[in-house]
Structures are given as structure tokens and as C-alpha cells.
Write a protein that holds these residues in place. Structure first.
Motif, PDB file in Angstrom:
ATOM      1  N   LYS A 389       0.827  -1.218   0.000  1.00  0.00           N
ATOM      2  CA  LYS A 389       0.000   0.000   0.000  1.00  0.00           C
ATOM      3  C   LYS A 389       0.858   1.264   0.000  1.00  0.00           C
ATOM      4  O   LYS A 389       0.478   2.279  -0.566  1.00  0.00           O
ATOM      5  CB  LYS A 389      -0.892   0.024   1.243  1.00  0.00           C
ATOM      6  N   SER A 392       4.918   2.126  -4.536  1.00  0.00           N
ATOM      7  CA  SER A 392       4.395   1.713  -5.845  1.00  0.00           C
ATOM      8  C   SER A 392       5.003   0.370  -6.245  1.00  0.00           C
ATOM      9  O   SER A 392       6.116   0.028  -5.824  1.00  0.00           O
ATOM     10  CB  SER A 392       4.742   2.764  -6.898  1.00  0.00           C
ATOM     11  N   GLN A 394       6.214  -0.333  -8.957  1.00  0.00           N
ATOM     12  CA  GLN A 394       7.441  -0.041  -9.699  1.00  0.00           C
ATOM     13  C   GLN A 394       8.628   0.156  -8.744  1.00  0.00           C
ATOM     14  O   GLN A 394       9.723  -0.360  -8.991  1.00  0.00           O
ATOM     15  CB  GLN A 394       7.202   1.220 -10.536  1.00  0.00           C
ATOM     16  N   ARG A 395       8.384   0.873  -7.656  1.00  0.00           N
ATOM     17  CA  ARG A 395       9.470   1.096  -6.674  1.00  0.00           C
ATOM     18  C   ARG A 395       9.921  -0.226  -6.043  1.00  0.00           C
ATOM     19  O   ARG A 395      11.103  -0.482  -5.868  1.00  0.00           O
ATOM     20  CB  ARG A 395       9.013   2.065  -5.574  1.00  0.00           C
TER      21      ARG A 395
END
Ligand SMILES: *Cc1c(COP(=O)(O)O)cnc(C)c1O
Length: 452
Positions: A389, A392, A394-395
């Protein structure tokens, strides 16, 4: 005064780097007593270099420690909030004085000190702190319990400290702080780390848990960043079994640390912020108070013994003592660490070298066997619903891809160390045993092939 300090600093650097002083003053040739290193390796049936001798024991105690604990017991002041003149507030004042800072907040452990600092600086969910993979798990635990993300940067393989270039590469828009870890009690490259923090507007929390009383460019470690954290766990060079402390000069921030560590309740008695209960108890502080006298002498002894050992080993290419950065004036020498270079030991594995040394009566150890980038927390934490949550996809994907620290892996494979809190308080003869054992194995390196 100034001049005297400068001379001392230069003298220390000489001893630490080339050991000329130790040799000149003690009239011991760099290669020591040759006869003790002659003969068969003990592991192959020869005489050990060291036998029937013990090391100074750790943790240290004397009658002062006992007296303080008895006094606390009889006083019935067993909790810090009972009295402003109890052992915890007294220890905080004395420790701040010893470190040269205005404030200290004592905690129940080094991990608690670090976590209190992260929380007091307002770092939390969705944010990132850059630190080292080569450290005690408490370092990253302090970041994770605030639900922030510990980002692990690689090491300088010769100093075992954070590589400032890699720290800078790993900064993202969510990075809030750098947590340099002064490994073995020796300073990180603080000039560069401080400059990077300033450039990117980041806080610096020093993990000085191993670095009591160490000095870098005239400043004690723990006093260079925004906050400095110490551990008094039983292996450390100042100890009460389990304990910790935060030091700093910023009145508001240190007041916030007090509030956080006191379940969010301030010195004014109002419950104000998120905070666990991390107070040190009065018995722990009693042990610390009893131990503070003599602490400087023990610190000086470890430094002198480490310099002597480095001088004795300087011509042995097979072991390379930890690299110290320019500006290192003294270190706590929690551990005396060296890189084992197997190419200079006839390619004998580190484990073989350690076995041969053990047989000579000298135990060195590899210390941390795997960096924290190789522990299962990464999968468990990054895969948790909470982290999914906060960060991201992607991160988190990028984090997994970049969780490699080849220099740390190399250090984990090559490092050997003498646990130093107790042993480095030994005599010069003890240090000669360590050096002679290493040099004996080195001179007999051809024979290591026969070691099973
Ligand atoms: C010991 C240590 C800690 C944790 O301290 P505790 O008192 O054990 O919680 C953190 N960082 C480093 C580098 C340590 O050596």
C-alpha cells in the motif's frame, strides 16, 4: 592546547597507519620473536604459540559497579520517572558530558535509540532511509518498525563502511535520511556523507552503536549527524547488558526523542505523539555509571594495542587491517578487523586459516557471514500488504532488482576479526601471541594444503 592536540593526532595516525611509534618506543622489530613462529603448525602436531592463557573477560565489572547497583536497590528508585536525580538522568548528563553534546536520552537498547531517532525526525510510511547491509539487524529494524524502507548501499571493501558514491546513487525522491554505521567502531567517511546529506536535504542519524568515544576530525562519532545512537548491549565497549542512548545538541529534537521514547508523553506530562515505551531502567544506568570511571583508560588501551598489532602485521601481505579514513583520530575498536587475502596464503580457504590459528591458541572469527540484502526480510516485508500500500509496484520491483551489494559479499567472505571489547584490553604479550600466530601460519602457508 590546540598544538598539543595536533601532535597527538599526528602521532596517532602514525601508529595507526604504519606503526612506527609502537616499534620505536617498544624496541620490538616488526617481525617479533622469530623462534616462536618457527616449527611445525600446531594443527599438524606442533607446539601452539599460545597455551594456558586467558583473555581479559568481558563484560567488565569492579566494585564501583556493584556499589552503584546496591545503592539503586536500597534507594527504591528503580524507574527513571521517579526522580530527576536517579541513575538514568545522572547517566544521561554524564554521557552527554563525555561526548561533548548538550543532551542525551537513554533507552533500553541501541535498536530502540535508532528507532526513537527515526520516529522523532518524523520519518515513516512511504519514506526511505539509506544505510548499510553490513551491520547488526537492529539498524534496519529501527527503520522498518516506523514502516519506512531501509535502502541498502554497498560498501567500500577495504574500510567495510558505506561507500558514499553508492549512497548518493540510491537517493530517490522519497529518501529522508542517511544512517551511516561506524563499523568496528571506526568512522565512516563522514565528510562525504555529510556533504551528500546537505546537497540532497537529508537528515543524518549516526549508528554509533559500536563507536563509543571514537574521534573523527576532532569530533566524537555520534556528534556529527543530526542524532547519534549508541548501544550498551553486553558485547559493546561500554555495557549494561542491554541498553542504548541518543545524543544531540538540538534542544527541540532531543525533547522530541524523550517524548517518543516515553510512549509519546512529553516532559510536560502531555501525551502528544506516536511512541513506544523505551525507557532505560535505573539498574542498567547504575551499571553504566559504575563503569564510566576507567572508560577512557580502557579506550586508550584498545587503541594502543590495535596500533601495536597493526605494526606487527604490517609486512604480512596476507592480512590487511581495516582501512581507516583520513581524519580518524581514534576508534572504539569494538572489533579488530582484517581482510584475509587467500592469494597470499597459498590459496588456503579462510576457514582453513582460522582452524590453523585456533590450533595455535588464537581465535579469530568471520563475524557477519551474510549482508542484510541476503536475508529473507526483503521478500517478507516488500510482499506484505502494508508495504504494497505504501510503495508503488514499480518502486518495489526496482528495489528487488537493485538489492545487490557485491562489495559487501566480498567483505563477508574475506573478513576476519578479533573480538576486541575484552581481548584488546590484554597485555602486549597477548598481542604478540596474536601476531605471532598469524605470522607462523603465514610462514607455513605451503603446509596448509595438508590441513583437512
Ligand atoms: C549492537 C548494534 C546495534 C543494535 O544495538 P542493540 O543494543 O543490540 O539493540 C545496532 N547497530 C550496530 C552497528 C550494532 O553493533
Amino acid at each position: 592546547m590546540m598544538k598539543k592536540n595536533q601532535v597527538t593526532r599526528r602521532q596517532f595516525l602514525t601508529t595507526a597507519s604504519i606503526g612506527a611509534m609502537a616499534i620505536a618506543s617498544r624496541r620490538i622489530p616488526a617481525y617479533g620473536n622469530v623462534s616462536r613462529r618457527a616449527g611445525k603448525l600446531a594443527i599438524l602436531g606442533g607446539e601452539p604459540v599460545r597455551k594456558n592463557k586467558s583473555w581479559p573477560e568481558w563484560p567488565y565489572w569492579d566494585d564501583k559497579v556493584i556499589d552503584e547497583v546496591v545503592k539503586t536497590t536500597k534507594s527504591r528508585i528503580w524507574c527513571r520517572i521517579q526522580s530527576e536525580s536517579g541513575t538514568v538522568p545522572t547517566f544521561e548528563k554524564k554521557y552527554a558530558g563525555l561526548m561533548g553534546t548538550r543532551y542525551c536520552v537513554a533507552t533500553g537498547s541501541g535498536t530502540q535509540a535508532l528507532h526513537t531517532s527515526v520516529e522523532a525526525l518524523g520519518i515513516g510510511a512511504g519514506e526511505e532511509v539509506i544505510t548499510s547491509p553490513y551491520t547488526d539487524p537492529g539498524t534496519i529494524a529501527s527503520i522498518l518498525v516506523s514502516r519506512a524502507l531501509p535502502v541498502l548501499a554497498d560498501l567500500d571493501p577495504e574500510s567495510y563502511q558505506l561507500d558514499p558514491d553508492d549512497v548518493e546513487r540510491r537517493i530517490t525522491e522519497n529518501t529522508r535520511a542517511i544512517m551511516p554505521v561506524h563499523m568496528m567502531g571506526q568512522p565512516c567517511h563522514m565528510d562525504r556523507i555529510t556533504a551528500i546529506a546537505k546537497k540532497h536535504n537529508l537528515k543524518v542519524i549516526e549508528d554509533a552503536c559500536q563507536a563509543h568515544l571514537s574521534v573523527y576530525k576532532g569530533k566524537k562519532l555520534g556528534t556529527i549527524g543530526d542524532l547519534g545512537c549508541f548501544s550498551f548491549q553486553s558485547s559493546k565497549t561500554i555495557t549494561c547488558g542491554e541498553g542504548g542512548g541518543i545524543i544531540g545538541n538540538d534542544e527541540n529534537l532531543m525533547d522530541k526523542c524523550y517524548t517518543v521514547h516515553n510512549h509519546g508523553t512529553s516532559r510536560r506530562g502531555r501525551t502528544e505523539v506516536i511512541g513506544p515505551k523505551y525507557r532505560m531502567n535505573e539498574f542498567e544506568a547504575a551499571v553504566l555509571l559504575g563503569q564510566l570511571s576507567g572508560v577512557q583508560e580502557r579506550f586508550a588501551r584498545r587503541n594502543a594495542n590495535a596500533a601495536y598489532l597493526s605494526a606487527r602485521l604490517k609486512d604480512c601481505p596476507g592480512v590487511q587491517p581495516q582501512k581507516l579514513y583520513e581524519g580518524t583520530e581514534s576508534g572504539s575498536f569494538y572489533l579488530y578487523a582484517m581482510t584475509y587475502r587467500k592469494e597470499h596464503f597459498n590459496d588456503a580457504e579462510r576457514s582453513t586459516f582460522l582452524k590453523a590459528l585456533q590450533a595455535e591458541g588464537v581465535s579469530l572469527s568471520p563475524y557477519i557471514r551474510q549482508g542484510l540484502h541476503r536475508e529473507p526480510w526483503i521478500e517478507n516485508v516488500l510482499g506484505s500488504s502494508v508495504y504494497l500500500k505504501m510503495f508503488s509496484a514499480q518502486r518495489l520491483k526496482q528495489y528487488r532488482e537493485e538489492a545487490t551489494c557485491p562489495n559487501c559479499d566480498k567483505v563477508c567472505q574475506e573478513m576476519v576479526m578479533l573480538w576486541a571489547s575484552g581481548p584488546l584490553l590484554g597485555t602486549q604479550e597477548d598481542m604478540d601471541d596474536v601476531a605471532d600466530a598469524i605470522l607462523k601460519v603465514y610462514e607455513n602457508r605451503e603446509k596448509l594444503k595438508a590441513v583437512k
